[in-house]
Design an enzyme around this catalytic site. Structure first.
Site, mmCIF file in Angstrom:
data_model
loop_
_atom_site.group_PDB
_atom_site.id
_atom_site.type_symbol
_atom_site.label_atom_id
_atom_site.label_comp_id
_atom_site.label_asym_id
_atom_site.label_seq_id
_atom_site.Cartn_x
_atom_site.Cartn_y
_atom_site.Cartn_z
ATOM 1 N N LYS A 13 0.876 -1.299 0.105
ATOM 2 C CA LYS A 13 0.197 0.015 0.079
ATOM 3 C C LYS A 13 0.790 1.337 -0.076
ATOM 4 O O LYS A 13 0.792 2.060 -1.000
ATOM 5 C CB LYS A 13 -0.969 0.230 1.315
ATOM 6 C CG LYS A 13 -1.922 -1.243 1.368
ATOM 7 C CD LYS A 13 -2.853 -1.146 2.557
ATOM 8 C CE LYS A 13 -2.004 -1.020 3.875
ATOM 9 N NZ LYS A 13 -1.376 -2.457 4.275
ATOM 10 N N ARG A 87 -9.504 0.316 8.850
ATOM 11 C CA ARG A 87 -9.124 -1.320 9.249
ATOM 12 C C ARG A 87 -9.790 -2.032 9.995
ATOM 13 O O ARG A 87 -9.719 -2.951 10.541
ATOM 14 C CB ARG A 87 -7.662 -0.749 10.174
ATOM 15 C CG ARG A 87 -6.425 -1.391 9.287
ATOM 16 C CD ARG A 87 -5.276 -0.935 10.234
ATOM 17 N NE ARG A 87 -4.096 -1.536 10.155
ATOM 18 C CZ ARG A 87 -2.856 -0.988 9.654
ATOM 19 N NH1 ARG A 87 -3.223 0.241 8.870
ATOM 20 N NH2 ARG A 87 -2.181 -1.671 9.301
ATOM 21 N N ARG A 126 12.629 -5.833 5.460
ATOM 22 C CA ARG A 126 12.434 -4.500 5.710
ATOM 23 C C ARG A 126 12.974 -4.007 7.131
ATOM 24 O O ARG A 126 13.790 -3.121 7.083
ATOM 25 C CB ARG A 126 11.142 -3.961 5.621
ATOM 26 C CG ARG A 126 10.817 -2.455 5.676
ATOM 27 C CD ARG A 126 9.529 -2.075 5.441
ATOM 28 N NE ARG A 126 8.445 -2.476 6.541
ATOM 29 C CZ ARG A 126 7.218 -2.136 6.302
ATOM 30 N NH1 ARG A 126 6.886 -1.427 5.427
ATOM 31 N NH2 ARG A 126 6.503 -2.624 7.386
ATOM 32 N N ARG A 128 11.596 -2.876 9.756
ATOM 33 C CA ARG A 128 10.935 -1.746 10.611
ATOM 34 C C ARG A 128 10.849 -2.240 12.048
ATOM 35 O O ARG A 128 10.721 -3.617 12.220
ATOM 36 C CB ARG A 128 9.564 -1.393 10.132
ATOM 37 C CG ARG A 128 9.150 0.045 10.526
ATOM 38 C CD ARG A 128 7.989 0.229 9.431
ATOM 39 N NE ARG A 128 6.693 -0.241 9.705
ATOM 40 C CZ ARG A 128 5.678 -0.216 9.278
ATOM 41 N NH1 ARG A 128 5.371 0.598 8.169
ATOM 42 N NH2 ARG A 128 4.546 -0.685 9.686
ATOM 43 N N ARG A 139 0.244 -9.378 13.292
ATOM 44 C CA ARG A 139 -0.224 -8.256 12.374
ATOM 45 C C ARG A 139 -1.288 -8.844 11.404
ATOM 46 O O ARG A 139 -2.344 -8.266 11.134
ATOM 47 C CB ARG A 139 0.602 -7.417 11.885
ATOM 48 C CG ARG A 139 1.110 -6.290 12.782
ATOM 49 C CD ARG A 139 2.448 -5.859 12.231
ATOM 50 N NE ARG A 139 2.402 -5.217 11.147
ATOM 51 C CZ ARG A 139 3.566 -5.027 10.355
ATOM 52 N NH1 ARG A 139 4.784 -5.229 10.483
ATOM 53 N NH2 ARG A 139 3.524 -4.046 9.131
#
Ligand code: AP5
Length: 184
Positions: A13, A87, A126, A128, A139
């Protein structure tokens, strides 16, 4: 043009949002970015949100809706793209009410279809703060339970379009532009 980007964590996204805002010159509203800015500024809201985000949970609807309402009342006349919001079903219903009041209904919801194996690989690469394996699993569970039902919610409204979110970033962007050019 008023758009929602819907999809699991890591479905691309944010990556596509950057391309879409450059291409169409519309405002990008990302609740993840807004929350990370609060965390970086060490505000009271940021301190509360950080613990939830690091654990892979969702920040409360009240907090997120407050941030969105403020942002939507700012500079959205040129159109906007919501990324990472709504969400939950209550967030989607509140958004509908806010946009009805502003006379700015959503034109289209783009759903990014990406399998969870690919997502796990992308997010582990990634690194993060919330990209550890355990947090990504959490998640995805939260996404499945609370966000995935929005696919049917928007399908029923007739404005959901699915984009295959795997492959070259530029190729995916072209698929999205084809859809958005039709509603311009
Ligand atoms: P948020 O920032 O929204 O995170 P997310 O939805 O988990 O999304 P990500 O940023 O992880 O993924 P993305 O789909 O944007 O993919 P990206 O382009 O980055 O939210 C973070 C947290 O804030 C939430 O967990 C929650 O706690 C809280 N929060 C936010 N909004 C909330 C709300 N509305 N209500 C309650 N709580 C909220 O790509 C991911 C990676 O993949 C990148 O490394 C990218 O380079 C790579 N990539 C992208 N496209 C491709 C491709 N085509 N091929 C290969 N790699 C790719």
């Amino acid at each position: 043009m008023r758009i929602i980007l819907l999809g699991a964590p890591g479905s691309g996204k944010g990556t596509q949002a950057e391309k879409i805002v450059n291409h169409y010159k519309i405002n990008h509203i990302s609740t993840g970015d807004l929350l990370r800015a609060e965390v970086a500024a060490n505000t009271e809201l940021g301190v509360q949100a950080k613990a939830i985000m690091d654990a892979g949970g969702l920040v409360s609807d009240d907090i997120v809706l407050g941030m969105i309402e403020k942002r939507l009342q700012e500079d959205t006349a040129q159109g906007f793209m919501l990324d990472g919001f709504p969400r939950t079903l209550p967030q989607a219903q509140s958004l509908d009410a806010m946009l009805t009041q502003l006379g700015q209904p959503i034109d289209i919801v783009i759903f990014f279809d990406v399998d969870y194996g690919e997502i796990m690989q992308r997010l582990l690469a990634r690194k993060r703060a919330d990209d550890t394996e355990a947090t990504i699993r959490k998640r995805l569970e939260v996404y499945e339970a609370q966000t995935a039902p929005l696919i049917d919610y928007y399908k029923a409204k007739g404005n959901l379009r699915t984009v295959q979110g795997v492959g070259e970033v530029e190729a995916i962007a072209q698929r999205i532009y084809q859809i958005l050019d039709d509603i311009r």
